[in-house]
Design a protein around this motif. Structure first.
Motif, short mmCIF file in Angstrom:
data_model
loop_
_atom_site.label_atom_id
_atom_site.label_comp_id
_atom_site.label_asym_id
_atom_site.label_seq_id
_atom_site.Cartn_x
_atom_site.Cartn_y
_atom_site.Cartn_z
N GLU A 42 5.34 -14.36 16.76
CA GLU A 42 6.42 -14.74 17.67
C GLU A 42 5.97 -15.95 18.50
N GLY A 88 8.97 -14.12 13.63
CA GLY A 88 9.96 -14.33 14.69
C GLY A 88 10.40 -12.98 15.22
N MET A 108 5.51 -20.04 13.33
CA MET A 108 5.51 -19.66 11.91
C MET A 108 5.22 -20.84 10.99
C1 LIG Z 1 17.34 -14.75 17.35
S1 LIG Z 1 15.73 -14.20 17.72
C2 LIG Z 1 15.51 -12.87 16.56
C3 LIG Z 1 14.42 -11.92 16.96
C4 LIG Z 1 14.17 -10.79 15.97
N1 LIG Z 1 13.85 -11.28 14.65
C5 LIG Z 1 15.35 -9.85 15.92
O1 LIG Z 1 16.11 -9.88 14.96
O2 LIG Z 1 15.54 -9.10 16.88
C6 LIG Z 1 14.71 -15.47 16.99
C7 LIG Z 1 13.26 -15.34 17.33
O3 LIG Z 1 12.51 -16.27 16.57
C8 LIG Z 1 11.52 -16.84 17.41
N2 LIG Z 1 11.11 -18.14 16.86
C9 LIG Z 1 11.83 -19.30 16.87
N3 LIG Z 1 11.13 -20.29 16.29
C10 LIG Z 1 9.95 -19.76 15.91
C11 LIG Z 1 8.78 -20.28 15.27
N4 LIG Z 1 8.72 -21.58 14.92
N5 LIG Z 1 7.74 -19.45 15.03
C12 LIG Z 1 7.81 -18.14 15.39
N6 LIG Z 1 8.88 -17.58 16.02
C13 LIG Z 1 9.94 -18.38 16.27
C14 LIG Z 1 12.23 -16.96 18.74
O4 LIG Z 1 11.33 -17.14 19.82
C15 LIG Z 1 12.98 -15.64 18.79
O5 LIG Z 1 12.22 -14.60 19.35
#
Ligand SMILES: C[S@@+](CC[C@H](N)C(=O)[O-])C[C@H]1O[C@@H](n2cnc3c(N)ncnc32)[C@H](O)[C@@H]1O
Length: 250
Positions: A100, A61, A124
């Motif tokens: 992502e 993510g 994920m």
């Molecule tokens: C709140 S953001 C945090 C981004 C990063 N980890 C940070 O701390 O800057 C959550 C991220 O998780 C991604 N995300 C949500 N569900 C996901 C999934 N099932 N698989 C992969 N990424 C996912 C979203 O698209 C988003 O970019």
């Protein structure tokens, strides 16, 4: 470099890690600068050495790849002798890969950091996790159900060796009303991005810790929400010697 210089060193890192996002547009650049400046978790990861030198890191993510950019900027600063003496060892020679879900974020990461960046656009819940030394999951698991969170965690555990580390930030559902504030802000951000209301599935800190312990991790936790109204907690989970590798989905 003395500890008095740590603030200046951190500011320089924020500038260096955000700078590549100018190539990805104004939003990406401002977002990178704002997030690195105001979210306490990034400075904490660097100053405490939670990403060890010469390791392989999987960032699940990963958004627009901020952690990869920060680690690259940190390694460059260390090579140039700009590393505060009271920070842990610099994360030099770290190989970062990312997963992502959102294509737009993956495109921003590639525009900023180059096509060579190791990031896949995938979910994920189904993406393969390569064997690594450290897995980072910051503010991501709440988007999926408890059963799906557990399945991801079991596969993370299987991807790590003994001594390997999971660095994960979660919202503590026991800490209301802070937890509810996190949920509402997250939903509003999702709405503003045209992604609907979104899910926010949490559990109390004690339940997160218990689940990780069942998987064979030794767990420490500390609040990681300074300067925000949220209930964020950083969990650092280390695979204990002798812990069995769980079957996927257990
Ligand atoms: C709140 S953001 C945090 C981004 C990063 N980890 C940070 O701390 O800057 C959550 C991220 O998780 C991604 N995300 C949500 N569900 C996901 C999934 N099932 N698989 C992969 N990424 C996912 C979203 O698209 C988003 O970019």
């Amino acid at each position: 470099m003395s500890s008095a210089d740590a603030t200046l060193a951190w500011r320089a890192l924020v500038t260096a890690a955000s700078e590549p996002y100018q190539r990805a547009g104004r939003f990406a650049w401002h977002f990178a600068r704002g997030k690195l400046r105001w979210d306490p978790v990034f400075g904490h990861l660097i100053a405490r050495g939670l990403i060890a030198p010469r390791t392989r890191v999987l960032d699940i993510g990963c958004g627009q790849g901020l952690l990869a950019s920060l680690l690259a900027a940190a390694a460059q600063a260390a090579r140039q002798g700009r590393w505060p003496s009271d920070w842990a060892a610099a994360p030099v020679e770290v190989r970062v890969s990312g997963i992502e879900l959102r294509e737009r974020d993956v495109a921003r990461a590639r525009d900023a950091l180059g096509d060579g960046i190791d990031i896949v656009c995938a979910d994920m819940r189904t993406a393969e996790f390569a064997a690594v030394d450290t897995v980072v999951i910051l503010d991501v698991l709440h988007y999926v159900s408890i059963a799906e969170q557990d399945a991801v965690l079991a596969r993370v555990r299987a991807a790590l060796p003994t001594g390997g580390r999971l660095v994960m930030r979660i919202g503590d559902a026991a800490a209301r009303p802070r937890f509810l504030a996190s949920a509402w802000v997250d939903r509003l951000v999702n709405l503003s991005r045209g992604q609907g209301f979104g899910r926010f599935v949490g559990r109390p800190l004690a339940a997160w810790r218990a689940r990780l312990a069942e998987l064979g991790f030794a767990v420490t936790s500390e609040p990681m929400h300074a300067g925000t109204p949220f209930a964020n907690v950083l969990l650092v989970a280390t695979v204990e010697p002798g812990a069995d590798t769980p079957a996927a989905g257990s």
